[in-house]
Design an enzyme around this catalytic site. Structure first.
Site, PDB file in Angstrom:
ATOM      1  N   LYS A  38       0.854  -1.213   0.081  1.00 12.65           N
ATOM      2  CA  LYS A  38      -0.062  -0.010  -0.179  1.00 12.65           C
ATOM      3  C   LYS A  38       0.879   1.232  -0.054  1.00 12.65           C
ATOM      4  O   LYS A  38       2.025   1.318   0.292  1.00 12.65           O
ATOM      5  CB  LYS A  38      -0.914   0.145   1.187  1.00 12.65           C
ATOM      6  CG  LYS A  38      -0.141  -0.054   2.542  1.00 12.65           C
ATOM      7  CD  LYS A  38      -1.090  -0.232   3.620  1.00 12.65           C
ATOM      8  CE  LYS A  38      -0.288  -0.308   5.126  1.00 12.65           C
ATOM      9  NZ  LYS A  38      -1.158  -0.692   6.153  1.00 12.65           N
ATOM     10  N   TYR A  51      15.846  30.524   8.430  1.00 11.49           N
ATOM     11  CA  TYR A  51      14.771  31.214   8.820  1.00 11.49           C
ATOM     12  C   TYR A  51      14.773  31.105  10.173  1.00 11.49           C
ATOM     13  O   TYR A  51      15.026  30.258  11.189  1.00 11.49           O
ATOM     14  CB  TYR A  51      13.619  30.538   8.299  1.00 11.49           C
ATOM     15  CG  TYR A  51      13.170  30.600   6.768  1.00 11.49           C
ATOM     16  CD1 TYR A  51      12.712  31.952   6.308  1.00 11.49           C
ATOM     17  CD2 TYR A  51      13.088  29.551   6.187  1.00 11.49           C
ATOM     18  CE1 TYR A  51      12.545  32.015   5.074  1.00 11.49           C
ATOM     19  CE2 TYR A  51      13.046  29.695   4.688  1.00 11.49           C
ATOM     20  CZ  TYR A  51      12.423  30.902   4.391  1.00 11.49           C
ATOM     21  OH  TYR A  51      12.276  31.015   2.910  1.00 11.49           O
TER      22      TYR A  51
HETATM   23  C1  PLP Z   1      -0.449  -1.661   6.773  1.00 11.90           C
HETATM   24  C2  PLP Z   1      -1.143  -3.029   7.155  1.00 11.90           C
HETATM   25  C3  PLP Z   1      -0.098  -4.102   7.487  1.00 11.90           C
HETATM   26  C4  PLP Z   1       1.338  -4.151   7.412  1.00 11.90           C
HETATM   27  O1  PLP Z   1       1.936  -3.668   8.602  1.00 11.90           O
HETATM   28  P1  PLP Z   1       3.359  -3.395   8.809  1.00 11.90           P
HETATM   29  O2  PLP Z   1       3.541  -2.830  10.218  1.00 11.90           O
HETATM   30  O3  PLP Z   1       3.872  -2.447   7.941  1.00 11.90           O
HETATM   31  O4  PLP Z   1       4.116  -4.687   8.650  1.00 11.90           O
HETATM   32  C5  PLP Z   1      -0.611  -5.404   7.613  1.00 11.90           C
HETATM   33  N1  PLP Z   1      -2.038  -5.440   7.859  1.00 11.90           N
HETATM   34  C6  PLP Z   1      -2.918  -4.709   7.860  1.00 11.90           C
HETATM   35  C7  PLP Z   1      -4.444  -4.673   8.124  1.00 11.90           C
HETATM   36  C8  PLP Z   1      -2.445  -2.912   7.462  1.00 11.90           C
HETATM   37  O5  PLP Z   1      -3.105  -2.011   7.620  1.00 11.90           O
END
Ligand code: PLP
Length: 363
Positions: A39, A257
């Site tokens: 994702k 800044y």
């Molecule tokens: C993002 C996510 C993962 C992966 O989690 P990590 O901590 O990056 O390994 C797994 N399951 C769900 C439901 C997620 O939203």
């Protein structure tokens, strides 16, 4: 591969390291399968390059957050691998992409079941049971209703029942064992189905967290899944940003800044072409280090939108045209940069900017 233009930072992503990390995690997940969570553009590292590399290494199951990511990934990977969409989608919304929805409520179960019954072909789907996150997934009341009436699932081909750990990166947290207990009870009350449980950190929690399909994300990309211990994963990315100028300033001169940093001695300041618009967070102001040929280079003054300044007084070798490693060098791993910014490695990765030349190496 994009060559950096003048003044352009270069993000190098080591696909071989990602594949090696997946193989390590796959060995931990055995005897179950181990998916890849890609994702948010593979946590900012480029899903279009990362996902095919993992597929070619044998990964057969992919998770994305949303429908748009799922449709894009189907176009990248072709028809075969399972692509599950964590946020779900209504029946038919994936067109002919054959994505697998995660059903996050009883209403979603009913919708997919009805669609499956209507066309006489069961809908492949994953059922998400909430065991302690309270974001998505069937709550206890919905679970009880479904457990009392398995016929509600007629029309659905249940590929997995899944849940998600809230505190897997804190092995001693009592919620881990509680979630494992609730998940086991939920699965026992539902029709028999394969299970999907651990994220990256969950793969390190022990046998009580094993399942038929683990879902690691961050560890693939080199984030430490065991923050209390040394990082068992390979580092995956490096962000190098060019030095535009090195200037001499007298003691007493301020930089940037807010004039937030004043030279205590005659100093040399290197101005680098990356800033918070590139995901080099403003909260790193005055706190981060970059690396140059293995040497730490302290950031001074405020990170601005496009530029960041470093004190190179003690590194006379640095001049305009050189590059500093901002992320992924010694002392500035994504986790170390995150700690200095007051955030987590996930946010450093998913904030990586769009102005870089990007180079995927290792395959
Ligand atoms: C993002 C996510 C993962 C992966 O989690 P990590 O901590 O990056 O390994 C797994 N399951 C769900 C439901 C997620 O939203």
């Amino acid at each position: 591969m994009a060559e950096p233009l003048f003044g352009q930072p270069l993000l190098t992503v080591d696909l071989a390291a990602i594949v090696a990390n997946w193989r390590d995690l796959a060995a931990r997940g055995a005897p179950g399968a181990v998916a890849a969570v890609v994702k948010a553009d593979a946590y900012g590292l480029g899903m279009a390059a990362v996902a095919p590399a993992l597929r070619d290494a044998g990964c057969r199951h992919f998770f994305v957050a949303c429908l748009t990511e799922g449709l894009a990934l189907r176009g990248i990977l072709g028809p075969r691998p399972m692509i599950a969409v964590l946020e779900g989608f209504p029946p038919g919304a994936d067109g002919d992409a054959a994505l697998v929805p995660v059903m996050n409520s009883l209403a979603e179960v009913e919708a997919h079941a009805a669609a499956g019954r209507a066309c006489g072909v069961a809908r492949r789907a994953i059922l998400h049971v909430d065991t302690g996150m309270a974001r998505l997934g069937l709550d206890a009341r919905e679970l009880a209703a479904l457990a009392a009436d398995h016929a509600m699932l007629a029309g659905v081909e249940l590929l997995y029942v899944m849940t998600h750990l809230a505190c897997a990166d804190e092995p001693e947290h009592p919620l881990n064992a509680l979630q494992a207990e609730r998940f086991a009870a939920a699965c026992a009350a539902l029709p028999p189905a394969r299970r999907s449980f651990a994220n990256s950190s969950g793969l390190f929690l022990g046998p009580g967290f094993a399942s038929d399909l683990a879902r690691p994300g961050c560890a693939l990309y080199g984030i430490n899944p065991t923050p209390q211990a040394a990082n068992p994963m390979r580092q995956v990315l490096r962000l190098d940003a060019p030095v535009l100028q090195v200037r001499e300033i007298p003691a007493g001169a301020s930089v940037g800044y807010g004039a937030s940093w004043t030279a205590a001695r005659p100093s040399r300041i290197a101005t680098v072409a990356a800033g918070y618009a590139d995901g080099y967070l403003r909260s790193l102001s005055g706190r981060a280090v970059a690396a140059f040929r293995g040497q730490p280079v302290p950031l001074v003054a405020r990170v601005s939108m496009d530029l960041t300044t470093f004190d190179v007084t003690d590194l006379p070798g640095i001049s305009a045209g050189d590059s500093l490693t901002l992320i992924g060098g010694p002392g500035c791993s994504p986790d170390e940069v995150a700690a200095r910014a007051g955030t987590i490695g996930y946010e450093i990765l998913t904030s990586l900017g769009s102005r870089y030349a990007r180079r995927h190496i290792g395959v």
